[in-house]
Design an enzyme around this catalytic site. Structure first.
Site, PDB file in Angstrom:
ATOM      1  N   ASP A  53       0.950  -1.343  -0.106  1.00 34.74           N
ATOM      2  CA  ASP A  53      -0.063  -0.156   0.165  1.00 34.74           C
ATOM      3  C   ASP A  53       0.805   1.184  -0.049  1.00 34.74           C
ATOM      4  O   ASP A  53       1.958   1.165   0.628  1.00 34.74           O
ATOM      5  CB  ASP A  53      -1.030   0.166   1.451  1.00 34.74           C
ATOM      6  CG  ASP A  53      -1.877   1.075   1.206  1.00 34.74           C
ATOM      7  OD1 ASP A  53      -2.873   0.903   0.697  1.00 34.74           O
ATOM      8  OD2 ASP A  53      -1.683   2.106   1.713  1.00 34.74           O
ATOM      9  N   ASP A 334      48.283 -41.845 -28.453  1.00 32.76           N
ATOM     10  CA  ASP A 334      49.345 -41.084 -27.660  1.00 32.76           C
ATOM     11  C   ASP A 334      50.340 -40.771 -28.500  1.00 32.76           C
ATOM     12  O   ASP A 334      50.721 -41.288 -29.569  1.00 32.76           O
ATOM     13  CB  ASP A 334      49.748 -42.049 -26.655  1.00 32.76           C
ATOM     14  CG  ASP A 334      50.452 -41.224 -25.608  1.00 32.76           C
ATOM     15  OD1 ASP A 334      49.799 -40.555 -24.485  1.00 32.76           O
ATOM     16  OD2 ASP A 334      51.717 -41.103 -25.777  1.00 32.76           O
ATOM     17  N   ASN A 342      58.206 -30.562 -26.063  1.00 37.69           N
ATOM     18  CA  ASN A 342      58.042 -29.526 -25.177  1.00 37.69           C
ATOM     19  C   ASN A 342      59.484 -29.179 -24.586  1.00 37.69           C
ATOM     20  O   ASN A 342      59.479 -27.873 -24.490  1.00 37.69           O
ATOM     21  CB  ASN A 342      57.125 -29.850 -23.853  1.00 37.69           C
ATOM     22  CG  ASN A 342      55.743 -29.788 -24.037  1.00 37.69           C
ATOM     23  OD1 ASN A 342      55.136 -28.960 -24.854  1.00 37.69           O
ATOM     24  ND2 ASN A 342      54.948 -30.858 -23.522  1.00 37.69           N
ATOM     25  N   GLU A 377      48.521 -35.607 -23.513  1.00 41.86           N
ATOM     26  CA  GLU A 377      48.932 -35.595 -24.931  1.00 41.86           C
ATOM     27  C   GLU A 377      48.229 -37.069 -25.244  1.00 41.86           C
ATOM     28  O   GLU A 377      48.526 -37.685 -26.476  1.00 41.86           O
ATOM     29  CB  GLU A 377      50.336 -35.813 -25.438  1.00 41.86           C
ATOM     30  CG  GLU A 377      51.002 -37.290 -24.817  1.00 41.86           C
ATOM     31  CD  GLU A 377      51.742 -36.747 -23.527  1.00 41.86           C
ATOM     32  OE1 GLU A 377      52.748 -37.695 -23.200  1.00 41.86           O
ATOM     33  OE2 GLU A 377      51.485 -36.013 -22.707  1.00 41.86           O
TER      34      GLU A 377
END
Length: 464
Positions: A53, A334, A342, A377
């Site tokens: 209200d 694999d 790497n 891998e």
């Protein structure tokens, strides 16, 4: 109490009447007699909706709404402002403050309950999406997205073209940055399918026939292109049953067919903007969820599926094979001596090699075949409905494709790599998916130990 309704009124008789009305519709209610009490209860109880209200003893309803909207814990809760002396200016002020809707006393119970059902559904959807988005973010699956929203496309569909044109003229002044167009009823579905679907449809409830606008809304809700569009149904103010039906059928908002008057145009524009904000927020949340799901299933480097997804997929594949009595193949691949790549060239080059190998695997297998990266891998391939000779031929083809052409790097160099493959056949015995993977892994170790760059079949597969 997410499904409850908070009744805010300083007159106890009014609260009792509303409680009785809502209890009859099986709603749970709580009550407050002042603005301060309403703010405290909303923060603690987190109701699904607030019936407020606007004439309170301690503060105005507008002030209560502004405070609720300023609090992150309550800003999404729908607030329906209730007043016995509404004026166009007051309605605009309430909507500007953040009121979700406005109800004038005395209530029409049919329309009020339909509006409450609609708002509670809306709030439940918003809360569910927000929770899922928060979960994705906590898991690190997605970042917060920019809240920039492009100009909206708004389509006007009315029984008479001049009516839709008046709506457009009035709304263009209130929403100058958005694209508003008049669409004939006969083109509403085809236009939405051919082009980018409008963000909002404003549809007159009675088009060529009474209620035809509601049927058009149902058609739009059934189409993938327009399922999530905002749909606003325009009726005369006295068409209460049509309004209630529209809300229960899925209309997001209601408008007056006389929306071209200045105050109605302003009010309609405010309601459309609220719906647009909600639509864009839900779109961002869907994107976040889609991204979270993608990240949960996909390896970010190669774009292949990950181990988690592969495990679930193999289970389904095994069940399918046992039902159809048709075998499937599992390969483990694999990269040979990948550590030296790497160590010699660096991990960034190693990533380039993995990405290139993934691309070659994709290009040389069927769309139905699963390809996943399950280790640094190491890759897994699952081939449904495949015999042992077919699987072995596919494995040899993959081995030759990887071996035959050096992988080009971004700096112009090329690296030659090879793969070893272990192969197992499933669907001919009661071996579990994990047992098949273990068999393929043993075969892969055999290929590695006997010279690499070759395909080795597991004994179970050979016997089959």
């Amino acid at each position: 109490m997410a499904g409850s309704i908070l009744i805010v009124d300083d007159v106890s008789t009014n609260r009792i009447v509303l409680k009785a009305m809502l209890s009859g519709a099986r709603y749970t209610t709580c009550q407050a007699a002042s603005g301060a009490e309403a703010l405290a209860l909303t923060a603690v109880e987190q109701p699904g909706l607030v019936l407020l209200d606007v004439d309170l003893p301690d503060m105005s309803g507008i002030e209560v709404i502004k405070r609720l909207r300023a609090d992150p814990t309550t800003r999404r809760i729908p607030v329906v402002a209730v007043t016995s002396h509404t004026t166009p200016e007051m309605r605009l002020n309430l909507l500007h403050a953040g009121a979700t809707d406005i109800l004038a006393k005395p209530f029409n119970e049919l329309l009020m309950l339909a509006r409450l059902r609609s708002l509670l559904r809306e709030h439940g959807t918003d809360a569910e999406f927000a929770l899922r988005e928060a979960t994705c973010r906590e898991l690190g699956f997605a970042e917060a997205r920019c809240e920039f929203s492009p100009p909206a496309r708004i389509a006007m569909v009315a029984a008479q073209a001049d009516t839709a044109l008046r709506w457009k003229t009035a709304l263009v002044q209130q929403m100058p940055g958005d694209r508003i167009e008049v669409i004939g009823q006969e083109n509403a579905l085809t236009r939405a399918t051919r082009n980018a679907a409008p963000d909002i449809f404003v549809i007159e409830a009675d088009l060529a026939r009474p209620g035809e606008g509601l049927r058009l809304m149902s058609e739009l809700r059934s189409r993938a292109e327009t399922r999530n569009a905002v749909i606003v149904i325009a009726t005369s103010p006295s068409a209460v049953e049509t309004q209630a039906t529209a809300l229960d059928l899925g209309a997001n908002e209601l408008a007056s067919t006389n929306l071209s008057t200045p105050f109605m145009a302003q009010e309609t524009a405010l309601r459309l903007r609220r719906q647009l904000q909600r639509k864009h927020a839900l779109e961002r949340q869907r994107e976040t969820l889609d991204e979270g799901l993608r990240l949960a299933m996909v390896d970010p480097l190669t774009g292949l599926y990950n181990r988690r997804y592969a495990s679930t997929h193999l289970t389904r594949l095994s069940e399918h094979a046992l039902r159809t009595k048709r075998p499937f193949a599992v390969m483990l691949l694999d990269l040979d001596r990948f550590k030296s790549v790497n160590d010699t060239f660096g991990h960034s080059v190693g990533d380039e090699v993995l990405t290139a190998v993934a691309s070659r695997l994709r290009g040389n297998l069927r769309p139905v075949d699963l390809i996943a990266r399950i280790g640094g891998e190491e890759f897994l391939v699952a081939m449904p409905d495949t015999s042992l000779p077919e699987a072995r031929a596919a494995a040899e083809r993959l081995r030759r494709v990887i071996e035959s052409t050096p992988i080009p790097l971004h700096d112009g160099r090329g690296i030659s790599v090879t793969i070893s493959v272990g192969l197992a056949l499933g669907g001919t015995t009661r071996d579990t998916p994990q047992q098949l993977v273990d068999q393929a892994d043993s075969a892969l170790l055999g290929a590695k130990s006997t010279g690499r760059n070759q395909v080795n079949v597991a004994r179970a597969g050979t016997a089959a």
